[in-house]
Design an enzyme around this catalytic site. Structure first.
Site, PDB file in Angstrom:
ATOM      1  N   ARG A 298       0.838  -1.221   0.000  1.00 42.77           N
ATOM      2  CA  ARG A 298       0.000   0.000   0.000  1.00 42.77           C
ATOM      3  C   ARG A 298       0.869   1.265   0.000  1.00 42.77           C
ATOM      4  NH1 ARG A 298      -3.137  -3.655  -0.588  1.00 42.77           N
ATOM      5  NH2 ARG A 298      -5.277  -3.761   0.207  1.00 42.77           N
TER       6      ARG A 298
ATOM      7  N   SER B 225     -10.444  -0.523   3.301  1.00 41.12           N
ATOM      8  CA  SER B 225      -9.658  -0.673   4.536  1.00 41.12           C
ATOM      9  C   SER B 225      -9.216   0.702   5.020  1.00 41.12           C
ATOM     10  CB  SER B 225      -8.403  -1.499   4.283  1.00 41.12           C
ATOM     11  OG  SER B 225      -8.734  -2.769   3.827  1.00 41.12           O
TER      12      SER B 225
ATOM     13  N   GLU C 215      -4.520   3.758   6.320  1.00 37.82           N
ATOM     14  CA  GLU C 215      -4.248   3.591   4.898  1.00 37.82           C
ATOM     15  C   GLU C 215      -4.874   4.747   4.116  1.00 37.82           C
ATOM     16  OE1 GLU C 215      -5.868   1.536   1.329  1.00 37.82           O
ATOM     17  OE2 GLU C 215      -5.672  -0.101   2.783  1.00 37.82           O
TER      18      GLU C 215
HETATM   19  N1  EPU Z   1     -10.306 -10.549  10.243  1.00 38.15           N
HETATM   20  C1  EPU Z   1     -11.038 -10.593  11.421  1.00 38.15           C
HETATM   21  N2  EPU Z   1     -12.087  -9.727  11.576  1.00 38.15           N
HETATM   22  C2  EPU Z   1     -12.452  -8.848  10.623  1.00 38.15           C
HETATM   23  C3  EPU Z   1     -11.706  -8.804   9.423  1.00 38.15           C
HETATM   24  C4  EPU Z   1     -10.650  -9.658   9.257  1.00 38.15           C
HETATM   25  O1  EPU Z   1     -10.748 -11.362  12.319  1.00 38.15           O
HETATM   26  O2  EPU Z   1     -13.411  -8.099  10.853  1.00 38.15           O
HETATM   27  C5  EPU Z   1      -9.164 -11.476  10.063  1.00 38.15           C
HETATM   28  C6  EPU Z   1      -9.533 -12.901   9.769  1.00 38.15           C
HETATM   29  O3  EPU Z   1      -8.604 -13.705  10.443  1.00 38.15           O
HETATM   30  C7  EPU Z   1      -9.308 -13.041   8.280  1.00 38.15           C
HETATM   31  C8  EPU Z   1      -8.144 -12.100   8.077  1.00 38.15           C
HETATM   32  O4  EPU Z   1      -8.384 -11.037   8.993  1.00 38.15           O
HETATM   33  O5  EPU Z   1      -8.980 -14.339   7.935  1.00 38.15           O
HETATM   34  C9  EPU Z   1      -7.998 -11.563   6.688  1.00 38.15           C
HETATM   35  O6  EPU Z   1      -9.215 -10.923   6.311  1.00 38.15           O
HETATM   36  P1  EPU Z   1      -9.494 -10.503   4.795  1.00 38.15           P
HETATM   37  O7  EPU Z   1      -9.235 -11.658   3.876  1.00 38.15           O
HETATM   38  O8  EPU Z   1     -10.831  -9.850   4.746  1.00 38.15           O
HETATM   39  O9  EPU Z   1      -8.353  -9.479   4.470  1.00 38.15           O
HETATM   40  P2  EPU Z   1      -7.782  -8.230   5.270  1.00 38.15           P
HETATM   41  O10 EPU Z   1      -6.378  -8.517   5.645  1.00 38.15           O
HETATM   42  O11 EPU Z   1      -8.709  -7.834   6.352  1.00 38.15           O
HETATM   43  C10 EPU Z   1      -6.765  -7.142   3.116  1.00 38.15           C
HETATM   44  C11 EPU Z   1      -6.794  -5.817   2.402  1.00 38.15           C
HETATM   45  C12 EPU Z   1      -8.111  -5.636   1.643  1.00 38.15           C
HETATM   46  C13 EPU Z   1      -8.248  -6.772   0.649  1.00 38.15           C
HETATM   47  C14 EPU Z   1      -8.193  -8.107   1.407  1.00 38.15           C
HETATM   48  C15 EPU Z   1      -8.173  -9.292   0.472  1.00 38.15           C
HETATM   49  C16 EPU Z   1      -5.377  -4.351   3.675  1.00 38.15           C
HETATM   50  C17 EPU Z   1      -5.298  -3.176   4.591  1.00 38.15           C
HETATM   51  N3  EPU Z   1      -6.603  -4.738   3.337  1.00 38.15           N
HETATM   52  O12 EPU Z   1      -7.792  -7.105   4.117  1.00 38.15           O
HETATM   53  O13 EPU Z   1      -8.019  -4.415   0.926  1.00 38.15           O
HETATM   54  O14 EPU Z   1      -9.448  -6.679  -0.079  1.00 38.15           O
HETATM   55  O15 EPU Z   1      -6.951  -8.182   2.183  1.00 38.15           O
HETATM   56  O16 EPU Z   1      -6.942  -9.377  -0.167  1.00 38.15           O
HETATM   57  O17 EPU Z   1      -4.337  -4.868   3.279  1.00 38.15           O
HETATM   58  C18 EPU Z   1      -8.544  -2.109   0.813  1.00 38.15           C
HETATM   59  O18 EPU Z   1      -7.336  -1.899   0.721  1.00 38.15           O
HETATM   60  O19 EPU Z   1      -9.387  -1.166   0.805  1.00 38.15           O
HETATM   61  C19 EPU Z   1      -9.020  -3.478   0.972  1.00 38.15           C
HETATM   62  C20 EPU Z   1     -10.307  -3.751   1.161  1.00 38.15           C
END
Ligand code: EPU
Length: 337
Positions: free
Chosen positions: A164, A238, A333
């Site tokens: 990012r 995010s 972010e």
């Molecule tokens: N999780 C929770 N609670 C929540 C959300 C997430 O416990 O409310 C934990 C879970 O363990 C889950 C893990 O986080 O398995 C990963 O969650 P998710 O796959 O939704 O991905 P993320 O790490 O929360 C990142 C990006 C997203 C992107 C997704 C999928 C960042 C800051 N965010 O989210 O990007 O869509 O991965 O690749 O890196 C964005 O940048 O606007 C965005 C939405």
């Protein structure tokens, strides 16, 4: 080309915050852009280039000139045995660019389906999702340098991409205007389905050898199930980055909280900020007309009529609380102004 005074930014930011810009102009060409930038009246006025407004939180009126670029065009500019090189004008909507590639069988950005925003904004924060980042396919960024007023080309390595992050958020911040991006899309693509939730989604659909369109559809389904549609609920995706901590710090946390998820990155571990925020008790919390999204704790939302400064204060409270509970300082972010 009309320069508006005291112009409402509500339709120009996906958070839907109703603030005003002292001056606002839409430019349709590099010629018009240069005209505005060299206009004596606005010479000493702060300026902001706005794309889709999908990664910004306005906390107050903008006391300057906002320039929205309005150039369109998708063009295959080159090809070789394996790739097609496609140039996208900065103001093309990112998801339309993805659909253009998916529908033509050009592979590489299908995992980035449905990310809000414009093509020109995509490299600034090196958009990423489901195991793919734009840096994996980007070959060039065409910019107008504000120092020289000349068009310059930045190659992938010049963009200094990180998680990012890019040169556009650092050394070149406020120094260039992105005019177009060129991506290298694969003709014989092997889709990347390594991100767990994509595999699960494809399994549900009983698709064992997915094509580009299958992956795009799976990503769209996942995003629609977890992330609020900015057309319905104001948000900027995010709000925080996933923090990267040392393995030592991670192991100490794991000893206390055995279920804490982490993705190994050599000497460091990336921890999902969504997990930390949820465990700290913030997921789904609502204050009048804003709050933390019910299905994804990383996303802050405006249910309608909220003030940017209230959402900013909420983000501060979350940062303080997560730091107190886990000793991890989250970074935003989203660009807060
Ligand atoms: N999780 C929770 N609670 C929540 C959300 C997430 O416990 O409310 C934990 C879970 O363990 C889950 C893990 O986080 O398995 C990963 O969650 P998710 O796959 O939704 O991905 P993320 O790490 O929360 C990142 C990006 C997203 C992107 C997704 C999928 C960042 C800051 N965010 O989210 O990007 O869509 O991965 O690749 O890196 C964005 O940048 O606007 C965005 C939405």
């Amino acid at each position: 080309m009309t320069i508006h005074n005291n112009y409402s930014l509500k339709p120009h930011n996906t958070f839907g915050i109703d603030v005003q810009s002292k001056y606002f102009v839409k430019v349709n060409s590099v010629f018009e852009l240069k005209q505005v930038l060299s206009n004596e009246i606005y010479k000493n006025v702060p300026k902001l280039i706005l794309g889709g407004g999908s990664n910004i939180l306005f906390t107050k009126n903008y006391e300057g000139l906002i320039i929205a670029i309005n150039n369109k065009g998708i063009e295959v500019i080159n090809e070789d045995e394996h790739y097609r090189y496609i140039k996208f004008a900065a103001s093309e909507v990112w998801h339309n660019a993805v659909l253009f590639c998916v529908n033509n069988g050009f592979g590489g950005i299908e995992n980035l389906s449905l990310i809000p925003g414009s093509c020109g904004a995509a490299p600034i924060q090196n958009i990423g999702a489901y195991g793919v980042e734009i840096k994996d396919v980007l070959t060039e960024v065409e910019v107008l340098s504000l120092n020289t007023m000349q068009i310059e080309i930045l190659k992938n390595t010049d963009c200094k991409f990180g998680y990012r992050d890019s040169v556009f958020k650092n050394a070149l911040k406020g120094k260039v205007v992105i005019l177009s991006i060129t991506l290298k899309l694969s003709k014989n693509h092997t889709p990347n389905v390594s991100y767990g939730t994509i595999e699960q989604e494809l399994e549900k659909l009983k698709i064992s050898t997915p094509n580009i369109k299958d992956v795009s559809n799976a990503v769209i389904t996942i995003r629609e199930s977890k992330l609020p549609n900015p057309k319905e609920i104001g948000n900027a995706g995010s709000f925080f980055k996933n923090p990267v901590i040392t393995n030592q710090q991670y192991n100490l946390l794991k000893a206390k909280h055995s279920e804490i998820p982490g993705y190994s990155m050599g000497e460091n571990t990336k921890v999902p900020a969504g997990w930390l925020i949820e465990q700290a008790g913030w997921k789904g919390k609502t204050f009048n007309n804003y709050g933390v999204h019910k299905k994804q704790a990383l996303v802050l939302v405006n249910y309608g009529g909220a003030e940017g400064k209230a959402i900013y204060k909420l983000s501060n409270d979350i940062i303080t609380d997560v730091n107190a509970k886990y000793g991890i300082k989250l970074n935003r972010e989203v660009n807060c102004l």
